[in-house]
Design a protein around this motif. Structure first.
Motif, mmCIF file in Angstrom:
data_model
loop_
_atom_site.group_PDB
_atom_site.id
_atom_site.type_symbol
_atom_site.label_atom_id
_atom_site.label_comp_id
_atom_site.label_asym_id
_atom_site.label_seq_id
_atom_site.Cartn_x
_atom_site.Cartn_y
_atom_site.Cartn_z
ATOM 1 N N ARG A 180 0.858 -1.190 0.000
ATOM 2 C CA ARG A 180 0.000 0.000 0.000
ATOM 3 C C ARG A 180 0.894 1.241 0.000
ATOM 4 N NH1 ARG A 180 -5.682 -0.583 -0.430
ATOM 5 N NH2 ARG A 180 -6.131 -2.707 0.147
ATOM 6 N N SER A 181 0.306 2.357 -0.385
ATOM 7 C CA SER A 181 1.051 3.617 -0.345
ATOM 8 C C SER A 181 0.381 4.558 0.633
ATOM 9 C CB SER A 181 1.046 4.282 -1.724
ATOM 10 O OG SER A 181 1.458 3.397 -2.713
ATOM 11 N N LYS A 182 1.183 5.301 1.377
ATOM 12 C CA LYS A 182 0.600 6.339 2.238
ATOM 13 C C LYS A 182 1.354 7.646 2.010
ATOM 14 C CE LYS A 182 3.425 5.646 6.327
ATOM 15 N NZ LYS A 182 3.532 5.545 7.757
ATOM 16 N N VAL A 183 0.629 8.739 2.111
ATOM 17 C CA VAL A 183 1.234 10.044 1.856
ATOM 18 C C VAL A 183 2.124 10.435 3.043
ATOM 19 C CG1 VAL A 183 0.763 12.499 1.476
ATOM 20 C CG2 VAL A 183 -0.702 10.778 0.403
ATOM 21 N N VAL A 184 3.375 10.832 2.734
ATOM 22 C CA VAL A 184 4.300 11.258 3.799
ATOM 23 C C VAL A 184 4.781 12.699 3.609
ATOM 24 C CG1 VAL A 184 5.118 8.961 4.448
ATOM 25 C CG2 VAL A 184 6.236 10.158 2.566
ATOM 26 N N ILE A 243 -0.576 17.237 5.077
ATOM 27 C CA ILE A 243 -1.570 16.215 4.723
ATOM 28 C C ILE A 243 -1.021 14.803 4.887
ATOM 29 C CG2 ILE A 243 -2.781 17.731 3.098
ATOM 30 C CD1 ILE A 243 -1.446 16.012 0.832
ATOM 31 N N ALA A 244 0.183 14.687 5.464
ATOM 32 C CA ALA A 244 0.804 13.364 5.610
ATOM 33 C C ALA A 244 0.121 12.566 6.700
ATOM 34 C CB ALA A 244 2.285 13.528 5.930
ATOM 35 N N GLY A 245 0.131 11.239 6.516
ATOM 36 C CA GLY A 245 -0.446 10.353 7.527
ATOM 37 C C GLY A 245 0.485 10.147 8.707
ATOM 38 N N GLY A 246 1.701 10.635 8.628
ATOM 39 C CA GLY A 246 2.692 10.476 9.703
ATOM 40 C C GLY A 246 4.073 10.660 9.110
#
Lengths: 431, 284
Positions: A404-408, A413-416
């Protein structure tokens, strides 16, 4: 997923000839769809791009088209070859009589296509090809690109590293060495140039910057040179299969680094990369516009939220993909912007003429959060250095984890925070 | 010596091993039948798909998939000869080239229809060898050894068997050998089958190093033809040596200049060789 050219062209044909004629009132509105449905680009994002565009047209027609007039897509395959793209565009315009061509995956195709469409006074709506060179300094009046451009990739990547390298690796940005490798077409060159310029701006040293052909059968010498240069982060700009070839040879060649960042195209095909490398790509980063599923739905406007869910449901139904690639979002989103915000008003107010579409495009004003990729839309006017470019497009940095990809990045707007440096379990991590 | 330069040279030699088998197969067919199989890289592509399908989809052991690949591609070589090349043996060379070029597109299109445009990976790899600061890919090393063994077997066959001797004789003088009682049609078939087998062996070695897709032939097909011409079209030993020479030129050219320039250097060397020895570097 088994998607082939025949299926895709047949799907587009069905879109064109099926419900549209049965339900429509009035002549259909014909638009050209130009994607690489075969050749190396097909597997590097062009097919998801075309599927996204098809879903947008299908949905638009289901919702009644433009006051009952359906959109009829005329699909063409540019076969990952610039000369075929030009010939197919010519065929769409002169034989199929379309006034608009939507799609275009490769910047190498977009550069000559933009010149030709502009010269012929037809609209080129670029959904993907991101090289700044496509629009920079050209002052086109008939070419529009809602998505991000290569300068933003360079900015995103370097800003992300500058923001996190000292905290994560205890190396100051001015000491943090970069290795930039890129395919030698307009896309790779454009992003690599932007990376180098941004690195210079923040004082980040570039230990190695080198291009290669995307069809090169061997990149082991490049791996050797990277090992000698010892970069703290390797930044790659590539399609496929050059990315998988590089990663495979980098692993076998003992390349170890603190971070590896891709820049769209092949790196956005996370399903394909996971199939080949499994968890070995965990914690790599990728710069691209956000795939819609990465965004918090609450940050989108209600219509955009509804479109987001529709795309995800329909894309999964078509492909069984767990994590639709960014290109699927790009194909859907940018085609939808054209259909809903350009074509519809142009037909209603200007009879659907090319000039009416051009005026409608320049009048588009979608705020941030108003599209499924989060960014807004406002095209630069012809006098702007980057005329036709969406001035509100945004690239994000995402990180892979468990397929999966998560925004950093950007941080707001980053998830962490990102996992950096690459953890010891990664075969690419420094030991 | 700079260990990284040494690593680049070793990589170049191993890369030569990758090129060597298709070069041998192509040269064998041209030397005997006097027709260039323009679709040779696509035969390799079919072999790669064959291994991928049997191993990942049908669940065969890898060795069994390799073993099955060889007769499949050999059979394809035979079919190519019987259906396309044989009827055109007396046609002008351009007709033959265009015909085998047509087969190239048929094979590419067929692969796309059957397998789609996705990149297929075998997911098999060997651990690298680390000697001091030098890393050598285990997969490449095995491919290199296999290429040497394959070339050795081919040499033994051509040198010490009756059919092998006939093949070499036909390659020397196509006109006279029928007068000595050799049936050229049979020899053409055998050469085509061996050419196909070598493409199959190359497929087995490449599929563990590269993803397979319908256009994989573009990656190594053009350079294979260039090496054949550089070594002397139809000259198997010349082609074999030229493969390693070209591998080292590409690798060290990339090391001293850059990866893009390495192919420019390789092509420049090719042009110089063509001016100096138009029949090939190792032509007799």
């Amino acid at each position: 997923m088994l998607t082939n050219r025949r299926t895709l062209l047949a799907g587009a044909g069905a879109l064109a000839a099926g419900r549209a004629f049965a339900q429509g009132t009035g002549a259909p509105i014909r638009i050209g769809l130009l994607h690489d449905l075969s050749g190396p680009f097909a597997g590097a994002g062009s097919v998801p791009l075309s599927v996204g565009a098809e879903i947008a047209i299908e949905l638009f027609n289901e919702r009644g088209g433009v006051d009952g007039r359906m959109v009829q897509a005329v699909a063409a395959d540019s076969q990952s070859r610039a000369e075929v793209a030009i010939n197919e565009a010519e065929r769409l315009v002169s034989q199929e009589r379309v006034d608009v061509i939507v799609g275009v995956y490769s910047s190498a195709h977009a550069v000559p296509l933009a010149q030709r469409m502009q010269a012929q006074g037809k609209i080129l709506w670029i959904n993907s090809a991101i090289a700044s060179a496509v629009l920079k300094g050209k002052h086109f009046t008939h070419v529009f690109r809602p998505t991000v451009h290569s300068d933003q990739y360079g900015e995103g990547s370097i800003e992300f590293l500058a923001e996190h390298c000292e905290r994560a690796t205890r190396i100051a940005p001015t000491q943090f060495k970069l290795g930039i490798i890129y395919e030698d077409g307009p896309y790779g060159v454009g992003v690599a140039t932007a990376l180098e310029e941004n690195a210079r701006r923040v004082g980040m040293p570039v230990a190695l910057k080198e291009g290669y052909s995307a069809t090169a059968p061997d990149l082991s010498t490049l791996v050797t040179k990277l090992r000698r240069a010892r970069p703290d982060a390797v930044l790659q700009v590539g399609y496929n299969p050059d990315i998988t070839l590089f990663l495979r040879q980098a692993k076998a060649g003992g390349l170890r680094t603190r971070m590896l960042i891709g820049h769209g195209a092949g790196y956005s095909q996370i399903d394909r990369l996971t199939e080949t490398f499994g968890a070995e790509i965990d914690h790599f980063c990728n710069v691209d516009p956000a795939a819609t599923q990465m965004l918090d739905p609450s940050r989108l406007t209600p219509p955009a939220r509804e479109l987001q869910q529709t795309l995800l449901t329909r894309y999964h139904a078509r492909t069984q993909s767990n994590d639709p690639p960014t290109h699927a979002s790009m194909g859907f989103n940018n085609t939808w912007v054209f259909l809903e915000h350009v074509l519809k008003p142009a037909v209603r107010e200007g009879g659907g003429s090319i000039d009416a579409m051009r005026r409608a495009a320049l009048g588009v004003d979608i705020p941030v959060g108003g599209t499924i990729q989060g960014y807004g839309v406002k095209f630069n006017p012809p006098e702007h250095e980057m005329a036709g470019q969406n001035g509100r497009s945004v690239a994000v940095v995402m990180q892979f984890e468990n397929a999966r990809s998560k925004v950093v990045w950007p941080t707001p707007i980053a998830g962490g925070p990102p996992v950096m440096p690459l953890p010891a379990g990664s075969p690419f991590a420094l030991r | 010596m700079d260990p990284f330069l040494l690593e680049a040279i070793v990589n170049g030699i191993l890369l030569g091993g990758v090129f060597a088998l298709p070069v041998l197969g192509l040269n064998l067919v041209f030397g005997v039948v006097d027709v260039v199989w323009l679709c040779y890289a696509e035969l390799v592509m079919v072999g790669m798909y064959c291994v991928w399908f049997l191993y990942t989809q049908a669940g065969w052991p890898l060795i069994a998939a390799f073993a099955a690949c060889l007769p499949v591609v050999a059979g394809l070589g035979l079919l190519l000869h019987q259906l396309v090349v044989r009827p055109l043996l007396s046609s002008p060379p351009i007709t033959q080239v265009l015909a085998t070029g047509g087969v190239l597109f048929i094979l590419q299109g067929g692969a796309m229809l059957i397998f789609g445009t996705d990149f297929r990976s075998l997911g098999v790899e060997m651990p690298p060898m680390e000697v001091g600061e030098i890393f050598v890919s285990g997969t490449k090393l095995i491919a290199f050894v296999a290429a040497l063994v394959g070339a050795g077997l081919l040499w033994t066959f051509l040198k010490f068997t009756y059919v092998g001797t006939a093949i070499r004789a036909i390659a020397r003088d196509r006109e006279v050998m029928p007068l000595m009682g050799v049936d050229p049609r049979r020899i053409y078939l055998v050469a085509s089958a061996i050419g196909g087998t070598l493409a199959g062996l190359a497929a087995c070695l490449l599929v563990v190093q590269l993803d397979v897709h319908p256009f994989i032939g573009l990656s190594f097909g053009p350079i294979t033809f260039m090496i054949c011409v550089m070594g002397g079209l139809g000259n198997m030993l010349g082609g074999f040596l030229a493969a390693f020479l070209m591998g080292v030129i590409i690798s060290t050219g990339g090391f001293w200049w850059n990866t893009e320039m390495s192919y420019v250097v390789a092509f420049a060397c090719f042009i110089v060789v063509m001016f100096a020895r138009p029949r090939g570097l190792f032509a007799r």
